[in-house]
Design a protein around this motif. Structure first.
Motif, PDB file in Angstrom:
ATOM      1  N   THR A  73      24.944 -10.166 -11.788  1.00  0.00           N
ATOM      2  CA  THR A  73      24.232  -8.880 -11.347  1.00  0.00           C
ATOM      3  C   THR A  73      25.090  -7.618 -12.248  1.00  0.00           C
ATOM      4  O   THR A  73      26.046  -7.356 -13.136  1.00  0.00           O
ATOM      5  N   SER A  99      24.784  -4.502 -10.424  1.00  0.00           N
ATOM      6  CA  SER A  99      24.171  -4.339  -9.063  1.00  0.00           C
ATOM      7  C   SER A  99      23.056  -3.454  -9.151  1.00  0.00           C
ATOM      8  O   SER A  99      22.630  -3.345  -8.025  1.00  0.00           O
ATOM      9  N   PHE A 100      22.024  -3.924  -9.568  1.00  0.00           N
ATOM     10  CA  PHE A 100      21.459  -3.091  -9.779  1.00  0.00           C
ATOM     11  C   PHE A 100      20.122  -4.539  -9.730  1.00  0.00           C
ATOM     12  O   PHE A 100      19.164  -4.267  -8.917  1.00  0.00           O
ATOM     13  N   LEU A 113      20.739  -8.978  -8.927  1.00  0.00           N
ATOM     14  CA  LEU A 113      21.520  -9.577  -8.670  1.00  0.00           C
ATOM     15  C   LEU A 113      20.625 -11.268  -8.826  1.00  0.00           C
ATOM     16  O   LEU A 113      19.657 -11.752  -8.573  1.00  0.00           O
ATOM     17  N   LEU A 173      17.779 -10.512  -6.648  1.00  0.00           N
ATOM     18  CA  LEU A 173      17.616  -9.635  -5.763  1.00  0.00           C
ATOM     19  C   LEU A 173      17.535  -8.422  -6.561  1.00  0.00           C
ATOM     20  O   LEU A 173      18.314  -7.955  -7.626  1.00  0.00           O
ATOM     21  N   MET A 229      17.205  -4.060  -6.916  1.00  0.00           N
ATOM     22  CA  MET A 229      16.851  -2.946  -6.874  1.00  0.00           C
ATOM     23  C   MET A 229      15.560  -2.252  -6.775  1.00  0.00           C
ATOM     24  O   MET A 229      15.984  -1.922  -7.456  1.00  0.00           O
ATOM     25  N   PRO A 230      15.141  -1.219  -5.612  1.00  0.00           N
ATOM     26  CA  PRO A 230      14.136  -0.488  -5.831  1.00  0.00           C
ATOM     27  C   PRO A 230      15.007   0.714  -6.931  1.00  0.00           C
ATOM     28  O   PRO A 230      15.576   1.245  -6.923  1.00  0.00           O
TER      29      PRO A 230
END
Lengths: 369, 454
Positions: A173, A175-176, A178, A363, A365-366
């Protein structure tokens, strides 16, 4: 030192090893390859950037044992431009390396062999297990692109590997987004979780690709991981850090769900790519009430496009934007004809999975509006 | 690292630098430092196995000689691999560009989930962040005694009390403190549930031995929420053997649970007796003064201004556990940040209205039923005029609980329990109160009943 070996095999192996040599390092000897001919009829090619080390062995007719250290890029360029013979002869000319074929003789200036670093060796107390190279490749290749490319947080610039309940997990990941890939293994391996630097993973993938389908022996301790198989020895530093307990952020409840054909999504994203601006933004209009999903992207210099996808939908209507590169990245890791996108609401991640494939989870993130 | 060893290494590096090429020096000696010096042996921290192998092969003798030149008493040189911190700083400058393009993407909330994988300890839980009040003074003192003489003072240390009062915090603080004191100490924190799963997996995979070895190698073992061991006989047996092994080697063990070990149902007696051998400390719910202290500490920690008036109000209204207090405080912080003003008392009152737990209500009938169940007497007997001892006692307890916990008036208690006079009720309550002072088992019984009634 004097030996003869197949030009093709030699070139193939030094090309692999050369990638591991240190670039832009203060110590020039790290940009070199060590060629070590011993009595057993084996020529060893070693390279290291003191983060990752590799040693490849190829068969050779050894007339006289010995070792020499020469710059990797020069050796590779020389060998790849020799066409007159199947075999080449390597020998020492004074301190330097002489490469000869029937029609040519080249001398490459060498470095002192004493300055060439040793590779960390397997230690007795290491944890040892075997693993199929293809399986390992599948694991890391499914997730490595999600790893952080910066080293602000060294623990995120890695692929995280751990074993739990007869499954091996590969996670990365930045962090944006994963990615998590799960592989079943026949029995549990008693190992602590490890973090392999992403830089090294990319090189290890190249080596494994070159290996085809074989069993690899893995040796593991706190600081170092070693992969060995016939003729190959690769060792990488492990990152001493803590990977975040990512299981806690995997959403369990979803507000809307979309199932689309993977190929449809790929086609649409290709077009979206043309019109997206610098921020790679793609807008998703998820509208279960109207039974459709619309993807939009626009760039004031190029134009804009609106794409409708055939989809099975459920849940609430939602308007949400993503970096389309992040969405595209994961498609190669999903081995399934249809893909589910499960949304968890505004400013919250979307979970992507293959409909028939539970081993991979992604996963994203938007974006903020 | 002391100033001395830092100076020593700097001097050594100057010598090394003069004797090898610049390139070699920067490649191999960058990010090295002396980690510690013990019994004349210098432990040199290096960034990776590659560097360790190379330095020990090429420069070992030279470094040792140079070190001895500065400090004659040095006998040996060992290498340890340590995490490089400098890499982080250097890299952060050249990667700002790629971060910029990503800035408008939300991040996954990973930050909150860093837990050290080697010991499972959360570094936030320390003694410094632990607020001591009258209610947890004893537990805190016991934990302090434990860290001063681990394995000897109180072994095992058994902390029990209701949820949200800092049992885990205190237990982990012990671990974090001991780890900081001596980085060689192997500390391990695990919840009983996780322990059970690990044990079962180990047995399934025929790895029971390596499981045993792993746990026997720890110097400090902290096991949380052991009430979940109830009914898990095999795991209890394993814990029993593990306990004996660690205990015999004077390794410190810390347990937490929501109940006194004697009241954890289906816990084997031999385990109970072993827990009793150490120190069993109760963390009850905080008293008023402690609530004030906790609120002040938490507000200060968050750099949040709270007037004494508001703190007093909160401490009186929010009577639950510490987690409830934190929750309320978070609401206030959030609100005042949103509005950008310091909150006034009436605004606070308005905000708290929703989050303060309503005063407990329970029907007299329910209390009677639960208590008679607890003492295994017939519910009907409580209402009757009988004066048999086994009935009188529960009846008095019921009166006491109704009065203390549910604020029912004396006359109405008397009336509902079979038309008794209110003076009878007063007498009963006083009697129980008196007895409570001298009888700890009675206190435990009442606490048990209270948990049932919740």
């Amino acid at each position: 030192m004097k030996l003869t070996c197949s030009k093709e095999v030699f070139l193939e192996n030094i090309s692999i090893a050369e990638k591991t040599t240190g670039k832009n390092l203060t110590l020039p000897v790290l940009g070199c390859l060590l060629l070590d001919a011993n009595e057993d009829g084996v020529l060893k090619i070693r390279a290291t950037n003191i983060d990752l080390g590799i040693e490849l062995s190829i068969p050779a007719t050894i007339h006289e044992p010995g070792r020499v250290v020469v710059p990797g890029n020069i050796l590779q360029s020389v060998i790849s431009s020799m066409y007159d013979s199947k075999d080449i002869t390597l020998s020492l000319s004074g301190e330097n390396l002489s490469v000869s074929s029937p029609k040519s003789k080249t001398i490459i200036k060498s470095f002192p062999t004493d300055d060439f670093p040793t590779l960390p060796e397997i230690e007795k107390e290491d944890i040892t297990f075997t693993f199929n190279s293809k399986d390992f490749l599948r694991g890391v290749q499914s997730v490595w692109f999600s790893a952080s490319t910066t080293t602000i947080k060294p623990e995120l610039a890695t692929v995280y590997i751990y074993v739990f309940d007869k499954k091996m997990y590969f996670v990365a990941t930045d962090s944006f987004r994963l990615g998590e890939k799960t592989l079943s293994i026949s029995k549990n391996i008693d190992m602590e979780p490890i973090l392999i630097p992403i830089k090294n993973i990319i090189e290890i993938i190249k080596v494994f690709d070159f290996l085809n389908d074989t069993d690899i022996e893995v040796h593991l301790n706190e600081n170092q991981i070693v992969f060995t198989t016939k003729g190959v020895y690769v060792t990488s530093r492990l990152i001493d850090g803590n990977f975040p307990d990512y299981k806690q952020i995997l959403p369990k409840e979803f507000t809307s769900e979309v199932i689309v054909l993977k190929q449809d999504l790929i086609n649409v994203l290709k077009k979206i790519n043309i019109f997206s601006d610098k921020s790679n933004q793609v807008q998703f209009l998820v509208e279960p009430s109207k039974k459709k999903v619309v993807l939009k992207s626009q760039n004031k210099d190029v134009g804009e496009t609106v794409e409708t996808l055939d989809a099975a939908l459920s849940g609430d209507d939602l308007q949400i934007s993503f970096n389309h590169k992040y969405i595209t990245d994961c498609l190669q890791s999903i081995n399934s004809d249809s893909i589910s996108l499960s949304f968890t609401g505004l400013s919250r991640p979307v979970v992507m999975k293959g409909v028939s494939d539970t081993s991979f989870l992604y996963l994203v993130m938007p974006m903020n509006k | 690292m002391t100033i001395d060893s830092k100076q020593l290494w700097e001097n050594t590096l100057i010598d090394v630098e003069l004797n090898i090429s610049k390139a070699n020096f920067t490649t191999w000696f960058k990010n090295t430092h002396i980690v510690k010096e013990e019994d004349g042996i210098i432990y040199l921290g290096v960034p990776s196995q590659f560097v360790k192998d190379w330095i020990s092969k090429k420069y070992h003798k030279f470094i040792l000689k140079t070190l001895r030149g500065f400090a004659g008493e040095i006998r040996g040189l060992e290498y340890v691999i340590v995490k490089e911190q400098d890499v982080k700083k250097k890299a952060s400058t050249n990667s700002t560009r790629s971060q910029n393009t990503l800035r408008n993407v939300n991040e996954l909330p990973l930050e909150n989930f860093y837990i050290n994988k080697n010991d499972n300890l959360n570094p936030r839980y320390t003694f410094e962040s632990f607020v001591v009040g009258a209610f947890n003074e004893l537990a805190h003192a016991a934990a302090q005694a434990v860290v001063k003489k681990p394995g000897i003072a109180y072994n095992p240390l058994f902390l029990y009390g209701p949820t949200g009062l800092g049992k885990t915090h205190l237990a982990q603080a012990v671990g974090n403190y001991l780890k900081k004191l001596n980085s060689d100490k192997k500390v391990y924190y695990i919840t009983s549930e996780r322990f059970t799963v690990e044990y079962l997996n180990a047995v399934q995979d025929m790895r029971a031995n390596s499981f045993k070895e792993k746990y026997r190698s720890y110097d400090v073992l902290i096991m949380d929420d052991i009430q979940f061991f109830a009914k898990k006989e095999k795991t209890q047996e394993e814990l029993f053997h593990l306990f004996n092994a660690l205990y015999d080697d004077n390794k410190q063990i810390v347990f937490t649970s929501d109940q006194h070990p004697n009241f954890i149902s289906d816990l084997e007696n031999r385990l109970k007796s072993r827990f009793a051998a150490g120190m069993i400390v109760d963390i009850p719910t905080p008293d008023y003064d402690s609530r004030v202290a906790i609120l002040k500490a938490k507000a200060a920690h968050n750099n949040f201004q709270l007037s004494d008036e508001i703190i007093e109000y909160l401490a009186t209204t929010v009577q639950g556990n510490i987690r409830d207090l934190e929750g309320v405080l978070n609401i206030l912080i959030c609100q005042s940040q949103l509005k950008g003003v310091v909150l006034k008392l009436d605004e606070v009152e308005n905000l708290i209205k929703n989050s303060a737990k309503p005063k407990k209500t329970a029907s007299v009938k329910e209390v009677v039923q639960k208590v008679s169940e607890f003492y295994d007497v017939d519910e009907a007997n409580i209402y009757e005029k009988t004066r048999r001892k086994e009935i009188v006692r529960p009846r008095q307890l019921i009166m006491y609980i109704l009065r203390e916990d549910f604020n029912v008036s004396y006359p109405s208690i008397g009336q509902k329990l079979g038309g008794r006079d209110h003076t009878t009720v007063i007498h009963s309550c006083e009697k129980i109160k008196r007895e409570l002072k001298n009888d700890p088992t009675l206190e435990q019984e009442i606490n048990q009943i209270r948990t049932i009634l919740k």
